[in-house]
Write an enzyme that holds these catalytic residues in place. Structure first.
Site, mmCIF file in Angstrom:
data_model
loop_
_atom_site.group_PDB
_atom_site.id
_atom_site.type_symbol
_atom_site.label_atom_id
_atom_site.label_comp_id
_atom_site.label_asym_id
_atom_site.label_seq_id
_atom_site.Cartn_x
_atom_site.Cartn_y
_atom_site.Cartn_z
ATOM 1 N N SER A 1 34.764 43.274 50.060
ATOM 2 C CA SER A 1 34.033 43.660 48.844
ATOM 3 C C SER A 1 33.620 45.123 48.955
ATOM 4 O O SER A 1 33.561 45.686 50.055
ATOM 5 C CB SER A 1 32.791 42.770 48.727
ATOM 6 N N TYR B 1 25.227 39.202 51.851
ATOM 7 C CA TYR B 1 26.617 39.275 51.387
ATOM 8 C C TYR B 1 27.301 40.524 51.938
ATOM 9 O O TYR B 1 28.438 40.479 52.420
ATOM 10 C CB TYR B 1 26.596 39.273 49.859
HETATM 11 P P1 NAD Z 1 33.809 32.716 42.510
HETATM 12 O O1 NAD Z 1 32.349 32.746 42.722
HETATM 13 O O2 NAD Z 1 34.334 32.709 41.126
HETATM 14 O O3 NAD Z 1 34.410 31.443 43.266
HETATM 15 C C1 NAD Z 1 34.071 31.105 44.584
HETATM 16 C C2 NAD Z 1 34.550 29.675 44.820
HETATM 17 O O4 NAD Z 1 34.242 29.329 46.172
HETATM 18 C C3 NAD Z 1 33.859 28.648 43.906
HETATM 19 O O5 NAD Z 1 34.832 27.912 43.193
HETATM 20 C C4 NAD Z 1 33.076 27.773 44.887
HETATM 21 O O6 NAD Z 1 33.027 26.404 44.510
HETATM 22 C C5 NAD Z 1 33.874 27.962 46.171
HETATM 23 N N1 NAD Z 1 33.055 27.650 47.345
HETATM 24 C C6 NAD Z 1 31.749 27.973 47.572
HETATM 25 N N2 NAD Z 1 31.344 27.476 48.737
HETATM 26 C C7 NAD Z 1 32.411 26.820 49.275
HETATM 27 C C8 NAD Z 1 32.611 26.087 50.480
HETATM 28 N N3 NAD Z 1 31.631 25.933 51.380
HETATM 29 N N4 NAD Z 1 33.832 25.554 50.703
HETATM 30 C C9 NAD Z 1 34.831 25.708 49.809
HETATM 31 N N5 NAD Z 1 34.708 26.383 48.651
HETATM 32 C C10 NAD Z 1 33.508 26.941 48.392
HETATM 33 O O7 NAD Z 1 34.446 33.921 43.365
HETATM 34 P P2 NAD Z 1 35.742 34.808 43.050
HETATM 35 O O8 NAD Z 1 35.427 35.737 41.943
HETATM 36 O O9 NAD Z 1 36.968 33.956 42.963
HETATM 37 O O10 NAD Z 1 35.785 35.671 44.375
HETATM 38 C C11 NAD Z 1 36.700 35.412 45.437
HETATM 39 C C12 NAD Z 1 36.242 36.190 46.643
HETATM 40 O O11 NAD Z 1 36.159 37.575 46.302
HETATM 41 C C13 NAD Z 1 34.865 35.808 47.159
HETATM 42 O O12 NAD Z 1 34.846 35.907 48.556
HETATM 43 C C14 NAD Z 1 33.973 36.863 46.572
HETATM 44 O O13 NAD Z 1 32.834 37.054 47.356
HETATM 45 C C15 NAD Z 1 34.890 38.061 46.619
HETATM 46 N N6 NAD Z 1 34.568 39.131 45.671
HETATM 47 C C16 NAD Z 1 34.387 38.868 44.351
HETATM 48 C C17 NAD Z 1 34.118 39.917 43.488
HETATM 49 C C18 NAD Z 1 33.902 39.670 42.015
HETATM 50 O O14 NAD Z 1 33.468 40.602 41.344
HETATM 51 N N7 NAD Z 1 34.199 38.475 41.526
HETATM 52 C C19 NAD Z 1 34.039 41.216 43.960
HETATM 53 C C20 NAD Z 1 34.245 41.448 45.317
HETATM 54 C C21 NAD Z 1 34.529 40.392 46.161
#
Ligand code: NAD
Length: 273
Positions: free
Chosen positions: A154, A167
């Site tokens: 991130s 985070y």
């Molecule tokens: P999101 O929040 O839309 O989805 C995360 C998913 O992880 C959810 O469906 C949730 O049910 C699942 N989850 C949570 N805890 C869990 C567990 N213990 N076991 C299995 N599944 C679990 O996130 P996203 O937008 O798809 O992001 C994907 C990755 O990218 C994440 O690591 C996030 O931190 C990172 N990220 C996202 C952004 C953004 O702006 N969306 C930016 C930078 C990094």
């Protein structure tokens, strides 16, 4: 010269954790649409079922299981199920992640208000939640002699982002884990085992929508600060991570390991001035 397509991923088996999420789920469906067989993993069965319903509209090249990425037994069981269903695994995408208010400094709080219990939970989900599946599937990669891991970092990792403590710490550790695992895997098992990460900039997602936008769609003060520090002057669209992910999990990146690829509209390169 013979025509080759380095991006051909037809028939590759790709396991995606957090596959009901915005970025990881979108990428998973994209990869399936490009010919991969995708295994959708998420925390609860209902989420997996809803995700699979969408995925089956793309093709029958998919399956899914409920799996907590912090549960060793569940991970071992899923490894067995995937091998029984597909006979191999080519790619693991560690998409599960998330934040909790207690692991951040609230708008009217200071650093001493961070709840250490929540801080630990956020570290666990975002760091161990990638380390544990990687260890589980890397055993298969070692046996097969090939395999590829893609982690999610991130923009909260390279530079200090105000308020977001747990985070950011976890994602910075993901960068380090990506480099460490890449070197260990290659040195011990050869150049067909690769580990990379993608570092998305700011995308509107379930995690950050309330932080970045108001109910009427305008930007919050923090949302505006992000835009001011992004040379592209906009948030990313989920589809804009697909190309980098496709590249990193394909043969086009056969000499690429240990990298953290920024997809951020220039956020990480800009001083703000
Ligand atoms: P999101 O929040 O839309 O989805 C995360 C998913 O992880 C959810 O469906 C949730 O049910 C699942 N989850 C949570 N805890 C869990 C567990 N213990 N076991 C299995 N599944 C679990 O996130 P996203 O937008 O798809 O992001 C994907 C990755 O990218 C994440 O690591 C996030 O931190 C990172 N990220 C996202 C952004 C953004 O702006 N969306 C930016 C930078 C990094």
């Amino acid at each position: 010269m013979k025509k080759i397509n380095l991006f051909d991923i037809t028939g590759r088996v790709m396991v995606v954790t957090g596959a009901a999420g915005v970025l990881a789920g979108g990428a998973a469906r994209y990869l399936q649409s490009q010919g991969a067989f995708v295994v959708y993993l998420d925390l609860f069965q209902e989420k997996v079922d809803a995700t699979l319903e969408d995925a089956r509209k793309i093709s029958d090249q998919c399956c899914g299981f409920a799996c907590n990425v912090l549960d060793q037994q569940a991970l071992d069981d899923v490894c067995k199920k995937v091998m029984a269903t597909c006979g191999k695994v080519d790619v693991l995408i560690n998409g599960a992640g998330g934040n909790m208010p207690g692991a951040t400094v609230g708008p009217d709080q200071d650093v001493f208000d961070v709840k250490l219990e929540d801080y630990s939970k956020v570290l666990d989900l975002n760091l161990k939640g990638s380390v544990m599946p990687t260890m589980a599937f890397a055993r298969i990669f070692k046996e097969q002699g090939h395999g590829c891991v893609l982690n999610f970092s991130s923009m909260s990792s390279p530079l200090a982002l105000t308020r977001v403590l747990g985070y950011s710490n976890a994602k910075a550790a993901i960068d380090n884990f990506t480099r460490w695992m890449a070197a260990e895997m290659a040195l011990k098992y050869g150049d067909k085992l690769r580990v990379n990460a993608i570092a998305p900039g700011f995308f509107i997602s379930n995690q950050n929508r309330a932080l970045l936008t108001n109910e009427d769609g305008s930007f919050t003060e923090r949302g505006q600060q992000v835009i001011n520090n992004t040379p592209f002057r906009r948030f990313g669209e989920a589809e804009e991570v697909f190309g980098t992910i496709h590249y990193l999990v394909s043969d086009a990146a056969s000499f690429v390991t240990g990298t953290v690829a920024a997809v951020d509209g220039g956020f990480s390169t800009f001083s703000g001035v």
